[in-house]
Design an enzyme around this catalytic site. Structure first.
Site, short mmCIF file in Angstrom:
data_model
loop_
_atom_site.label_atom_id
_atom_site.label_comp_id
_atom_site.label_asym_id
_atom_site.label_seq_id
_atom_site.Cartn_x
_atom_site.Cartn_y
_atom_site.Cartn_z
CB SER A 138 -0.86 0.01 1.26
OG SER A 138 -1.50 1.25 1.42
CE1 TYR A 151 -4.09 -2.15 5.31
CE2 TYR A 151 -3.36 0.07 4.78
CZ TYR A 151 -3.83 -1.17 4.37
OH TYR A 151 -4.01 -1.43 3.03
N1 LIG Z 1 -8.68 -0.37 -0.85
C1 LIG Z 1 -7.59 0.36 -0.68
O1 LIG Z 1 -7.64 1.61 -0.60
C2 LIG Z 1 -6.25 -0.31 -0.63
C3 LIG Z 1 -5.10 0.49 -0.82
C4 LIG Z 1 -3.86 -0.10 -0.77
C5 LIG Z 1 -3.75 -1.46 -0.55
N2 LIG Z 1 -4.87 -2.22 -0.37
C6 LIG Z 1 -4.68 -3.64 -0.14
O2 LIG Z 1 -5.36 -4.36 -1.13
C7 LIG Z 1 -5.68 -5.65 -0.63
C8 LIG Z 1 -7.14 -5.98 -0.95
O3 LIG Z 1 -7.98 -5.07 -0.24
P1 LIG Z 1 -9.35 -4.50 -0.84
O4 LIG Z 1 -9.25 -3.04 -0.72
O5 LIG Z 1 -9.64 -5.13 -2.14
O6 LIG Z 1 -10.37 -4.99 0.30
P2 LIG Z 1 -11.70 -5.87 0.28
O7 LIG Z 1 -12.59 -5.45 -0.85
O8 LIG Z 1 -12.25 -5.80 1.65
O9 LIG Z 1 -11.17 -7.35 0.00
C9 LIG Z 1 -10.44 -8.07 0.98
C10 LIG Z 1 -10.32 -9.51 0.51
O10 LIG Z 1 -9.46 -10.22 1.41
C11 LIG Z 1 -10.15 -11.40 1.86
N3 LIG Z 1 -9.66 -11.73 3.20
C12 LIG Z 1 -9.70 -10.97 4.32
N4 LIG Z 1 -9.16 -11.63 5.36
C13 LIG Z 1 -8.79 -12.85 4.88
C14 LIG Z 1 -8.18 -13.99 5.46
N5 LIG Z 1 -7.85 -14.02 6.77
N6 LIG Z 1 -7.92 -15.05 4.68
C15 LIG Z 1 -8.25 -15.04 3.37
N7 LIG Z 1 -8.82 -13.99 2.77
C16 LIG Z 1 -9.08 -12.90 3.51
C17 LIG Z 1 -11.64 -11.03 1.81
O11 LIG Z 1 -12.51 -12.15 1.73
P3 LIG Z 1 -13.10 -12.90 3.05
O12 LIG Z 1 -13.48 -11.80 4.00
O13 LIG Z 1 -14.24 -13.72 2.54
O14 LIG Z 1 -11.98 -13.76 3.56
C18 LIG Z 1 -11.66 -10.26 0.49
O15 LIG Z 1 -11.67 -11.15 -0.59
C19 LIG Z 1 -5.36 -5.62 0.86
O16 LIG Z 1 -4.12 -6.25 1.09
C20 LIG Z 1 -5.26 -4.14 1.17
O17 LIG Z 1 -4.41 -3.89 2.25
C21 LIG Z 1 -6.12 -1.66 -0.41
#
Ligand SMILES: NC(=O)c1ccc[n+]([C@@H]2O[C@H](COP(=O)([O-])OP(=O)(O)OC[C@H]3O[C@@H](n4cnc5c(N)ncnc54)[C@H](OP(=O)(O)O)[C@@H]3O)[C@@H](O)[C@H]2O)c1
Length: 241
Positions: A138, A151
């Site tokens: 991130s 985080y």
């Molecule tokens: N959105 C942002 O602004 C942003 C920015 C920078 C980086 N990121 C990174 O991008 C990645 C994806 O995030 P997102 O924004 O797409 O969030 P999201 O829409 O909430 O998706 C999170 C995903 O991770 C899965 N997950 C959560 N805990 C888990 C576990 N213990 N084991 C297996 N799967 C798990 C969830 O499915 P289940 O709950 O069904 O397990 C879901 O598929 C993360 O690493 C986040 O830190 C996000």
């Protein structure tokens, strides 16, 4: 692209966008998350569109679950070419709240989940003589803000881990870390505090980008010739400082 790609966190947001993008490029996918319903729906959608995907319900905070994920790739497709570690947790808030369970969750999912993926896939990559780790960090890895401290710390660790791994595996295997800025996903639902979530929602309206942009960055790293390693990509919306 005929690569076999396992994606953790594939049921939502960035992981889902990566899955759809790579499926359209011809990759064979192993889609991983804890919840089965959304995963199965995504697999059906990809197969209906002519792609190849299987779902594996797994918790990345459990070491054995990642072993099962890598095993599923080999069982279904005979190999694993790329592991995209995208599963993430963001129950952010001020350190002074002492929400120690949330700290544990972020360390377990965001950091240990990536490490367990490496532990499960590295022996297979070594045996194959090829393989690619793509870790989602991130922009918070380098620039923290109040409420995001733990985080950010987990993401800074993913950055360090990825660069160290890249150096250790140089000449043998590929390692990419991708640092997205604020992205329009389900992530805000992880934030428990209503006021903080509302503030972030407002910020999202100003500068969150489409997860498709991150999916394309993952595709770019994977598509390079085997002798080329994209070490790091930082990608944010034009409006994000
Ligand atoms: N959105 C942002 O602004 C942003 C920015 C920078 C980086 N990121 C990174 O991008 C990645 C994806 O995030 P997102 O924004 O797409 O969030 P999201 O829409 O909430 O998706 C999170 C995903 O991770 C899965 N997950 C959560 N805990 C888990 C576990 N213990 N084991 C297996 N799967 C798990 C969830 O499915 P289940 O709950 O069904 O397990 C879901 O598929 C993360 O690493 C986040 O830190 C996000």
């Amino acid at each position: 692209m005929t690569k076999v790609v396992a994606i953790t966190g594939a049921s939502s947001g960035i992981g889902e966008a990566v899955a759809l993008y790579l499926a359209a490029q011809g990759a064979k996918l192993v889609l991983v998350a804890r919840g089965e319903d959304k995963l199965n729906a995504l697999v059906d959608r990809i197969i209906d569109d002519g792609g190849a995907a299987v779902a594996v319900s797994a918790d990345v905070a459990r070491r054995d679950d990642l072993v099962r994920v890598v095993g599923a790739a080999r069982q279904h497709y005979g190999r694993l070419d790329v592991l995209v570690s995208c599963a993430g947790a963001m129950p952010i808030g001020p350190l002074d709240d002492l929400a120690v369970d949330d700290w544990d969750q972020m360390v377990d999912v965001n950091l240990k989940g990536v490490l367990y993926g490496i532990a499960a896939a590295l022996p297979v990559f070594r045996e194959q003589g090829s393989g690619h780790f793509v870790n989602i960090a991130s922009t918070a890895a380098r620039k923290t803000t109040p409420n995001q401290t733990v985080y950010s710390a987990t993401k800074a660790a993913v950055l360090a881990l990825s660069d160290g791994l890249r150096q250790e595996l140089a000449g043998k295997l590929r390692v990419t870390v991708i640092s997205p800025g604020f992205t329009n996903t389900n992530f805000l639902s992880h934030v428990r505090d209503d006021k903080l979530r509302a503030q972030m929602q407002e910020a999202a309206g100003e500068f969150a980008m489409d997860p498709q942009a991150v999916a394309k960055a993952v595709g770019y790293a994977i598509e390079q010739p085997e002798a080329v390693n994209i070490g790091e990509i930082v990608i944010r919306s034009l409006n994000q400082r």
